[in-house]
Design an enzyme around this catalytic site. Structure first.
Site, short mmCIF file in Angstrom:
data_model
loop_
_atom_site.label_atom_id
_atom_site.label_comp_id
_atom_site.label_asym_id
_atom_site.label_seq_id
_atom_site.Cartn_x
_atom_site.Cartn_y
_atom_site.Cartn_z
N GLY A 147 -28.33 24.75 -4.45
CA GLY A 147 -26.99 25.24 -4.12
C GLY A 147 -27.08 26.49 -3.26
O GLY A 147 -28.10 26.75 -2.64
N LYS A 180 -26.36 29.66 -12.92
CA LYS A 180 -27.30 29.64 -14.04
C LYS A 180 -27.29 30.97 -14.79
O LYS A 180 -27.36 31.00 -16.01
CB LYS A 180 -28.70 29.32 -13.52
N THR A 208 -25.00 24.49 -12.31
CA THR A 208 -24.31 23.32 -11.73
C THR A 208 -25.26 22.60 -10.78
O THR A 208 -25.80 23.22 -9.86
CB THR A 208 -23.05 23.75 -10.95
N GLU A 236 -20.29 19.93 -7.54
CA GLU A 236 -21.32 20.43 -8.47
C GLU A 236 -20.99 20.01 -9.88
O GLU A 236 -19.85 20.15 -10.32
CB GLU A 236 -21.36 21.96 -8.45
N ILE A 268 -23.75 19.64 -16.54
CA ILE A 268 -23.97 18.63 -17.56
C ILE A 268 -24.01 19.31 -18.93
O ILE A 268 -24.68 20.34 -19.09
CB ILE A 268 -25.28 17.85 -17.29
N ARG A 317 -7.84 20.62 -13.83
CA ARG A 317 -6.97 21.65 -13.22
C ARG A 317 -7.38 21.90 -11.78
O ARG A 317 -8.49 21.56 -11.37
CB ARG A 317 -7.06 22.95 -14.03
N LYS A 354 -9.09 27.83 -8.98
CA LYS A 354 -8.37 29.09 -9.18
C LYS A 354 -9.25 30.26 -8.81
O LYS A 354 -10.47 30.16 -8.86
CB LYS A 354 -7.99 29.24 -10.67
P1 ADP Z 1 -27.98 26.16 -7.44
O1 ADP Z 1 -27.19 27.20 -6.70
O2 ADP Z 1 -29.30 25.85 -6.80
O3 ADP Z 1 -27.17 24.91 -7.68
P2 ADP Z 1 -27.56 26.81 -10.25
O4 ADP Z 1 -27.62 28.19 -10.82
O5 ADP Z 1 -26.18 26.18 -10.13
O6 ADP Z 1 -28.33 26.81 -8.86
O7 ADP Z 1 -28.50 25.88 -11.15
C1 ADP Z 1 -28.49 24.49 -10.91
C2 ADP Z 1 -29.77 23.80 -11.34
O8 ADP Z 1 -30.03 24.02 -12.74
C3 ADP Z 1 -29.62 22.30 -11.23
O9 ADP Z 1 -29.92 21.84 -9.91
C4 ADP Z 1 -30.62 21.77 -12.25
O10 ADP Z 1 -31.88 21.58 -11.66
C5 ADP Z 1 -30.68 22.89 -13.29
N1 ADP Z 1 -29.98 22.60 -14.56
C6 ADP Z 1 -30.51 22.84 -15.78
N2 ADP Z 1 -29.66 22.49 -16.76
C7 ADP Z 1 -28.53 22.00 -16.15
C8 ADP Z 1 -27.29 21.47 -16.66
N3 ADP Z 1 -27.04 21.41 -17.98
N4 ADP Z 1 -26.36 21.06 -15.76
C9 ADP Z 1 -26.62 21.16 -14.43
N5 ADP Z 1 -27.76 21.64 -13.89
C10 ADP Z 1 -28.72 22.08 -14.74
MG MG Z 2 -25.19 24.93 -8.54
#
Ligand code: ADP
Ligand code: MG
Length: 157
Positions: free
Chosen positions: A17, A23, A29, A81, A84, A106, A109
């Site tokens: 992302g 995270k 996401t 995004e 899960i 929704r 926002k």
């Molecule tokens: P990015 O900006 O790269 O998307 P994020 O902080 O959104 O970084 O973290 C996303 C990554 O975290 C996902 O690509 C996946 O590899 C990992 N991940 C671990 N647990 C989950 C979860 N429960 N739902 C979604 N992604 C998860």
């Molecule tokens: Mg993400």
């Protein structure tokens, strides 16, 4: 406009992302590639949705999904995004994520504080969990889409 394309089936690679720090907020996401995002119906509303998701050949879990304007592209492109609702042992960048979007929660926002954003997302997650326990939602978890080879044509059912 939010509901008319549902259920929406989608499959694609998990990409990096743009480091919004999801995270760090405890809400990672998994982002779809620009190509997958472009394949979404252009009139599908931005906002928060829910549905089911599966990484590779793994188990099917509940998810909340954001379709939003992508700040990286100065908000002219969308991002899709999925958070899960499951604790994974490790990251799964590069894996194939399969999802079915089944409901809308929704619109997008803006929030005054990080606390307000986080608590809204927690509420979205609780709402998604409740909705997905209903029989009409639960049936999508068992959909063949999650158990067939990747060559299966999607959204043509
Ligand atoms: P990015 O900006 O790269 O998307 P994020 O902080 O959104 O970084 O973290 C996303 C990554 O975290 C996902 O690509 C996946 O590899 C990992 N991940 C671990 N647990 C989950 C979860 N429960 N739902 C979604 N992604 C998860
Ligand atoms: Mg993400």
């Amino acid at each position: 406009a939010a509901m008319k394309h549902l259920p929406y089936f989608c499959r694609g690679e998990v990409v990096k992302g743009f480091g919004r720090g999801s995270k760090e907020l405890g809400i990672p996401t998994a982002n779809f590639s620009e190509q997958v995002v472009e394949s979404f119906p252009s009139d599908m509303s931005t906002g928060i949705y829910y549905g089911w998701a599966c990484v590779g050949n793994g188990d099917v879990h509940k998810m909340v999904l954001s379709i939003g304007w992508n700040p990286f592209y100065k908000n002219i492109k969308k991002s899709v995004e999925a958070h899960i609702i499951h604790t994974f042992k490790e990251d799964f960048y590069g894996e194939i994520l399969s999802i079915v979007i089944t409901g809308y929660i929704r619109p997008e926002k803006n929030f005054d504080s990080l606390e307000a954003l986080i608590s809204a997302i927690q509420e979205d997650i609780e709402e998604a969990k409740r909705q997905l326990d209903l029989p009409d939602q639960r049936k999508f978890k068992e959909d063949n889409f999650f158990h067939l080879p990747e060559c299966k044509i999607v959204n043509n059912h």
